[in-house]
Design a protein around this motif. Structure first.
Motif, PDB file in Angstrom:
ATOM      1  N   SER A  40      43.830  39.685  35.636  1.00 35.24           N
ATOM      2  CA  SER A  40      44.639  41.042  35.509  1.00 35.24           C
ATOM      3  C   SER A  40      43.895  42.389  36.058  1.00 35.24           C
ATOM      4  O   SER A  40      44.633  43.034  36.774  1.00 35.24           O
ATOM      5  N   GLN A  41      42.609  42.333  35.761  1.00 36.73           N
ATOM      6  CA  GLN A  41      41.844  43.391  36.456  1.00 36.73           C
ATOM      7  C   GLN A  41      41.881  43.423  37.844  1.00 36.73           C
ATOM      8  O   GLN A  41      41.929  44.430  38.477  1.00 36.73           O
ATOM      9  N   VAL A  43      44.038  42.116  39.996  1.00 42.51           N
ATOM     10  CA  VAL A  43      45.426  42.478  40.415  1.00 42.51           C
ATOM     11  C   VAL A  43      45.817  43.815  40.197  1.00 42.51           C
ATOM     12  O   VAL A  43      46.484  44.398  41.038  1.00 42.51           O
ATOM     13  N   ASP A  44      45.327  44.251  39.075  1.00 49.14           N
ATOM     14  CA  ASP A  44      45.591  45.716  38.822  1.00 49.14           C
ATOM     15  C   ASP A  44      44.835  46.980  39.930  1.00 49.14           C
ATOM     16  O   ASP A  44      45.360  47.905  40.430  1.00 49.14           O
ATOM     17  N   ILE A  45      43.715  46.277  40.270  1.00 46.64           N
ATOM     18  CA  ILE A  45      43.001  47.071  41.463  1.00 46.64           C
ATOM     19  C   ILE A  45      43.822  46.857  42.653  1.00 46.64           C
ATOM     20  O   ILE A  45      43.655  48.104  43.336  1.00 46.64           O
ATOM     21  N   LEU A  47      47.002  46.065  43.372  1.00 46.39           N
ATOM     22  CA  LEU A  47      48.212  46.677  43.053  1.00 46.39           C
ATOM     23  C   LEU A  47      48.202  48.259  42.934  1.00 46.39           C
ATOM     24  O   LEU A  47      49.492  48.742  42.784  1.00 46.39           O
ATOM     25  N   LYS A  49      47.344  49.991  40.563  1.00 45.17           N
ATOM     26  CA  LYS A  49      47.327  50.250  39.074  1.00 45.17           C
ATOM     27  C   LYS A  49      46.341  50.918  38.379  1.00 45.17           C
ATOM     28  O   LYS A  49      46.318  51.729  37.393  1.00 45.17           O
ATOM     29  N   THR A  50      45.127  50.632  38.777  1.00 47.97           N
ATOM     30  CA  THR A  50      43.662  51.087  38.398  1.00 47.97           C
ATOM     31  C   THR A  50      43.015  51.309  39.624  1.00 47.97           C
ATOM     32  O   THR A  50      42.949  50.650  40.591  1.00 47.97           O
ATOM     33  N   SER A  51      42.199  52.523  39.367  1.00 47.96           N
ATOM     34  CA  SER A  51      41.120  52.761  40.630  1.00 47.96           C
ATOM     35  C   SER A  51      39.788  52.641  40.350  1.00 47.96           C
ATOM     36  O   SER A  51      38.815  53.004  40.896  1.00 47.96           O
ATOM     37  N   TYR A  75      47.468  36.976  47.217  1.00 47.64           N
ATOM     38  CA  TYR A  75      48.737  37.816  46.359  1.00 47.64           C
ATOM     39  C   TYR A  75      49.793  36.699  45.571  1.00 47.64           C
ATOM     40  O   TYR A  75      50.002  36.898  44.473  1.00 47.64           O
ATOM     41  N   SER A  79      48.512  37.224  41.813  1.00 46.03           N
ATOM     42  CA  SER A  79      49.610  38.195  41.342  1.00 46.03           C
ATOM     43  C   SER A  79      51.105  37.650  41.392  1.00 46.03           C
ATOM     44  O   SER A  79      51.960  38.290  40.879  1.00 46.03           O
ATOM     45  N   HIS A  89      56.869  46.191  46.594  1.00 46.69           N
ATOM     46  CA  HIS A  89      55.852  47.026  45.576  1.00 46.69           C
ATOM     47  C   HIS A  89      55.186  48.344  46.344  1.00 46.69           C
ATOM     48  O   HIS A  89      55.332  49.388  45.713  1.00 46.69           O
TER      49      HIS A  89
END
Length: 140
Positions: A40-41, A43-45, A47, A49-51, A75, A79, A89
């Motif tokens: 999840s970390q 994927v979040d980077i 997509l 969702k976090t930088s 992907y 994801s 997205h």
């Protein structure tokens, strides 16, 4: 040609296509202090969702070019997004002004080169391309 011949040709093509897509792994520069990230970390980077990495440093995601087998596999595996879902997205994120998609490079060699020049970058490459210049954070 008879039906059995078509079946054999079809199976052969499927095997060749399956071998063409190698296992893809998420990587950072060997100079990066991160040693592991959860799915999840990662994927979040990628997509947007976090930088940031968990320790607070900026995380710079690097994609391979649209349509590449490595990108599609990454992907889908990490994801569960198809190329069309990924495009939708990013269209939404760009339209709402909340971000931009990762920069892309042409292949795994270029990903490793970029990671070497930018220790805060994160990318994905074929497992067969892994060497001492990168650390594997996550494989699927």
């Amino acid at each position: 040609m008879n039906r059995a011949g078509f079946i054999i040709i079809g199976l052969t093509l499927c095997l060749v296509a399956a071998e063409a897509v190698a296992d893809v792994v998420a990587v950072v520069s060997a100079k990066n202090p991160v040693t592991t990230l959860s799915k999840s970390q990662v994927v979040d980077i990628f997509l947007g969702k976090t930088s940031r990495f968990p320790y607070g440093s900026q995380a710079v995601p690097i994609d391979q070019v649209e349509g590449s087998a490595a990108r599609d596999e990454f992907y889908l595996k990490f994801s569960d997004k198809s190329p069309a879902q990924l495009k939708a997205h990013w269209s939404k994120i760009i339209f709402t002004g909340r971000g931009q998609p990762p920069r892309d490079v042409s292949n795994s060699f270029e990903v490793k080169k970029f990671l070497n020049e930018n220790p805060n970058a994160i990318g994905y490459i074929e497992q067969s391309a892994v060497d001492g210049s990168v650390k594997v954070l996550l494989s699927q």
